[in-house]
Design an enzyme around this catalytic site. Structure first.
Site, mmCIF file in Angstrom:
data_model
loop_
_atom_site.group_PDB
_atom_site.id
_atom_site.type_symbol
_atom_site.label_atom_id
_atom_site.label_comp_id
_atom_site.label_asym_id
_atom_site.label_seq_id
_atom_site.Cartn_x
_atom_site.Cartn_y
_atom_site.Cartn_z
ATOM 1 N N SER A 57 8.605 -22.337 -22.081
ATOM 2 C CA SER A 57 9.334 -21.925 -23.288
ATOM 3 C C SER A 57 9.122 -22.982 -24.362
ATOM 4 O O SER A 57 9.413 -24.153 -24.133
ATOM 5 C CB SER A 57 10.826 -21.805 -22.993
ATOM 6 N N ARG A 68 19.202 -28.291 -21.260
ATOM 7 C CA ARG A 68 17.909 -28.961 -21.467
ATOM 8 C C ARG A 68 18.100 -30.353 -22.068
ATOM 9 O O ARG A 68 17.319 -30.799 -22.919
ATOM 10 C CB ARG A 68 16.995 -28.138 -22.394
ATOM 11 N N GLU A 89 11.131 -27.263 -27.510
ATOM 12 C CA GLU A 89 11.618 -27.831 -26.242
ATOM 13 C C GLU A 89 10.685 -28.948 -25.747
ATOM 14 O O GLU A 89 11.158 -29.976 -25.265
ATOM 15 C CB GLU A 89 11.728 -26.715 -25.191
HETATM 16 C C1 LIG Z 1 4.449 -22.307 -17.300
HETATM 17 C C2 LIG Z 1 5.651 -23.196 -17.523
HETATM 18 C C3 LIG Z 1 6.913 -22.753 -17.160
HETATM 19 C C4 LIG Z 1 8.037 -23.578 -17.356
HETATM 20 N N1 LIG Z 1 9.279 -23.106 -16.992
HETATM 21 C C5 LIG Z 1 10.374 -23.895 -17.131
HETATM 22 C C6 LIG Z 1 11.670 -23.438 -16.722
HETATM 23 O O1 LIG Z 1 11.827 -22.343 -16.195
HETATM 24 N N2 LIG Z 1 12.713 -24.265 -16.905
HETATM 25 C C7 LIG Z 1 12.582 -25.507 -17.443
HETATM 26 O O2 LIG Z 1 13.596 -26.208 -17.566
HETATM 27 N N3 LIG Z 1 11.378 -25.973 -17.839
HETATM 28 C C8 LIG Z 1 10.277 -25.202 -17.697
HETATM 29 N N4 LIG Z 1 9.036 -25.657 -18.113
HETATM 30 C C9 LIG Z 1 8.923 -26.988 -18.717
HETATM 31 C C10 LIG Z 1 8.507 -28.100 -17.726
HETATM 32 O O3 LIG Z 1 8.046 -27.548 -16.530
HETATM 33 C C11 LIG Z 1 9.670 -29.035 -17.413
HETATM 34 O O4 LIG Z 1 10.181 -29.597 -18.587
HETATM 35 C C12 LIG Z 1 9.250 -30.169 -16.478
HETATM 36 O O5 LIG Z 1 10.384 -30.868 -16.028
HETATM 37 C C13 LIG Z 1 8.279 -31.164 -17.127
HETATM 38 O O6 LIG Z 1 7.831 -32.018 -16.115
HETATM 39 P P1 LIG Z 1 6.532 -32.871 -16.296
HETATM 40 O O7 LIG Z 1 6.444 -33.795 -15.135
HETATM 41 O O8 LIG Z 1 5.369 -31.990 -16.500
HETATM 42 O O9 LIG Z 1 6.882 -33.687 -17.610
HETATM 43 P P2 LIG Z 1 5.871 -34.195 -18.730
HETATM 44 O O10 LIG Z 1 5.470 -33.036 -19.570
HETATM 45 O O11 LIG Z 1 4.802 -34.998 -18.129
HETATM 46 O O12 LIG Z 1 6.826 -35.136 -19.587
HETATM 47 C C14 LIG Z 1 7.922 -34.597 -20.317
HETATM 48 C C15 LIG Z 1 8.836 -35.743 -20.783
HETATM 49 O O13 LIG Z 1 9.392 -36.366 -19.634
HETATM 50 C C16 LIG Z 1 9.078 -37.745 -19.646
HETATM 51 N N5 LIG Z 1 8.867 -38.214 -18.285
HETATM 52 C C17 LIG Z 1 7.958 -37.792 -17.375
HETATM 53 N N6 LIG Z 1 8.092 -38.497 -16.233
HETATM 54 C C18 LIG Z 1 9.096 -39.376 -16.438
HETATM 55 C C19 LIG Z 1 9.697 -40.391 -15.647
HETATM 56 N N7 LIG Z 1 9.297 -40.670 -14.411
HETATM 57 N N8 LIG Z 1 10.709 -41.100 -16.195
HETATM 58 C C20 LIG Z 1 11.136 -40.863 -17.456
HETATM 59 N N9 LIG Z 1 10.588 -39.934 -18.241
HETATM 60 C C21 LIG Z 1 9.585 -39.199 -17.742
HETATM 61 C C22 LIG Z 1 7.829 -37.882 -20.477
HETATM 62 O O14 LIG Z 1 7.701 -39.201 -20.992
HETATM 63 C C23 LIG Z 1 8.095 -36.852 -21.545
HETATM 64 O O15 LIG Z 1 8.962 -37.374 -22.509
HETATM 65 C C24 LIG Z 1 7.890 -24.870 -17.926
HETATM 66 C C25 LIG Z 1 6.604 -25.322 -18.275
HETATM 67 C C26 LIG Z 1 5.493 -24.496 -18.070
HETATM 68 C C27 LIG Z 1 4.129 -25.004 -18.432
#
Ligand SMILES: Cc1cc2nc3c(=O)[nH]c(=O)nc-3n(C[C@H](O)[C@H](O)[C@H](O)COP(=O)(O)OP(=O)(O)OC[C@H]3O[C@@H](n4cnc5c(N)ncnc54)[C@H](O)[C@@H]3O)c2cc1C
Length: 404
Positions: free
Chosen positions: A294, A166, A395
């Protein structure tokens, strides 16, 4: 006015002073550069599925990449019998599971185990998403970024990205220590992801890398299965744990268009089937799904500290942030054994609680505030620390609140 509550899966967080959605690469860079040059707080947001923002207004700029392009430059190359590498490039704003569905549909193996993870392609490499024995790191060929410090576009190779559990160089640029934001770039990395190129394998089958999944498929870990079957099994296992995103969120004005319509329809149909409602009835929102996934990372401890844990605590070989060998234990195990079971909340009527299906997910049960979620997180952190001397680290990216 748009708020973090509208843009995040956990559905909490304050109003945003300025929200922009650039539709071009140049527009995205300009929006980031404009905020940076004016010294404004900047949050580049994807699906908002790994973010917990405070209830107070965010007095800065939130930028969401509205580009949704996927390109397969090698697609026309002849298949010569054996497996071969196919490169797929996706713009940062592409919904992650849209990309997985697309690549599985093309018969490409490499990310099928990451089916159903909410969020975008851009954020997938920030925290090196992983599940069921796969991590995106193993398929990344390069990441194109806007470097906010040097003010130029760069292409980072896996060796530059320093992927770990992560973590990546992108995520590290936001923190000076675990859960301690670096003043300069937080809550978005120094490197804003513009696009990601994956190297996938043209192959009818993929390896099943995780026990629970192998069980769902009736095979052994390491066996090869059709990649479409692996994707379906992952989606089933995730749905049973409430670990899929709530597809009803795409009906809201703030989220409309952020995910391909046909995929939203398929997700709604699966949710309706799971809820076994009246035929044709729209599915209800599932309270277990309003989370950041998580909430705590699995702690990686030096061997001597891990030795102090109870004998039955899970232990896996891992690498500490300084590169030396360590022991990874399970945050879910620690939480559960410290007395916080599935469905735990701090009292009757509490609006935030642990998911009834997954110990590690803190959920908004309806009407919770960010302060409610943070209070629950602290109760769990304190309880686990009292029981086992380990302080759990969140996380998600926590904005405007201190959850160290
Ligand atoms: C129900 C659920 C299940 C999940 N299961 C998993 C799992 O199995 N495994 C796992 O690893 N994660 C999991 N996650 C966490 C999440 O899905 C991941 O971390 C995902 O990659 C976040 O993506 P996002 O676009 O929503 O990021 P955001 O929440 O929008 O942003 C997260 C971070 O990334 C940065 N960011 C976003 N876009 C960019 C970009 N273009 N450039 C630079 N930085 C950027 C943001 O500034 C912030 O710091 C889960 C979440 C949920 C709600």
């Amino acid at each position: 006015m748009t708020s973090f509550a509208d843009l995040t899966t956990i559905g909490v967080g304050g109003a945003i002073a300025r929200f922009v959605e650039p539709t071009t690469r140049v527009g995205l860079i300009e929006a980031v550069e404009d905020a940076d040059s004016r010294g404004l707080p900047l949050c580049v947001i994807g699906g908002g599925s790994n973010l917990l923002a405070a209830d107070a207004p965010f007095d800065g700029v939130v930028v969401r990449d509205a580009r949704r392009g996927i390109a397969v430059p090698d697609e026309a190359a002849p298949v010569e019998g054996a497996d071969r590498t196919v490169r797929v490039s996706a713009e940062a704003g592409v919904n992650w599971d849209d990309l997985v569905a697309f690549t599985v549909g093309l018969g490409l193996a490499g990310i099928e185990g990451l089916s159903g993870i909410p969020g975008t392609v851009g954020a997938s490499v920030v925290q090196n998403i992983g599940a069921y024995g796969q991590e995106v790191a193993s398929s990344v060929e390069s990441v194109e970024v806007w470097d906010r410090l040097d003010k130029r576009v760069r292409t980072l190779a896996p060796a530059d990205l320093a992927f770990g559990y992560r973590s990546s160089v992108l995520k590290a640029s936001m923190y000076v220590a675990p859960a301690q934001p670096a003043d300069r770039f937080f809550p978005t990395p120094r490197y804003v992801v513009l696009s990601v190129t994956l190297a996938l394998r043209h192959s009818a089958t993929g390896a099943v890398g995780y026990g629970q999944l192998a069980k769902a498929l009736g095979v052994e870990v390491g066996d090869h299965m059709a990649i479409g079957a692996i994707r379906e099994a992952v989606l089933r296992v995730r749905a049973a744990k409430g670990m899929l995103e709530d597809p009803t969120r795409y009906a809201t004005a703030a989220m409309a268009g952020a995910k391909r319509e046909e995929n939203v329809r398929a997700d709604l149909a699966s949710l309706a089937a799971l809820q076994q409602g009246a035929p044709g009835a729209a599915p209800a929102a599932d309270p277990d799904r309003h989370s950041c996934g998580s909430f705590f990372m699995n702690p990686i401890l030096p061997a001597e500290r891990a030795a102090g844990l109870p004998a039955d605590a899970p232990r896996f070989a891992a690498v500490l942030p300084d590169g030396t060998p360590g022991v990874k234990t399970s945050a879910a195990w620690l939480i559960d054994h410290a007395g916080f079971h599935k469905g735990f909340s701090t009292g009757d009527g509490a609006k935030a609680g642990l998911s009834s299906r997954h110990t590690l997910a803190l959920t908004n049960r309806g009407g919770a505030t960010a302060a409610d979620v943070a209070a629950l997180a602290r109760v769990i952190q304190d309880g686990v620390e009292d029981a086992y001397g380990v302080r759990l680290v969140p996380e998600p990216v926590v904005i405007g609140m201190d959850l160290r």
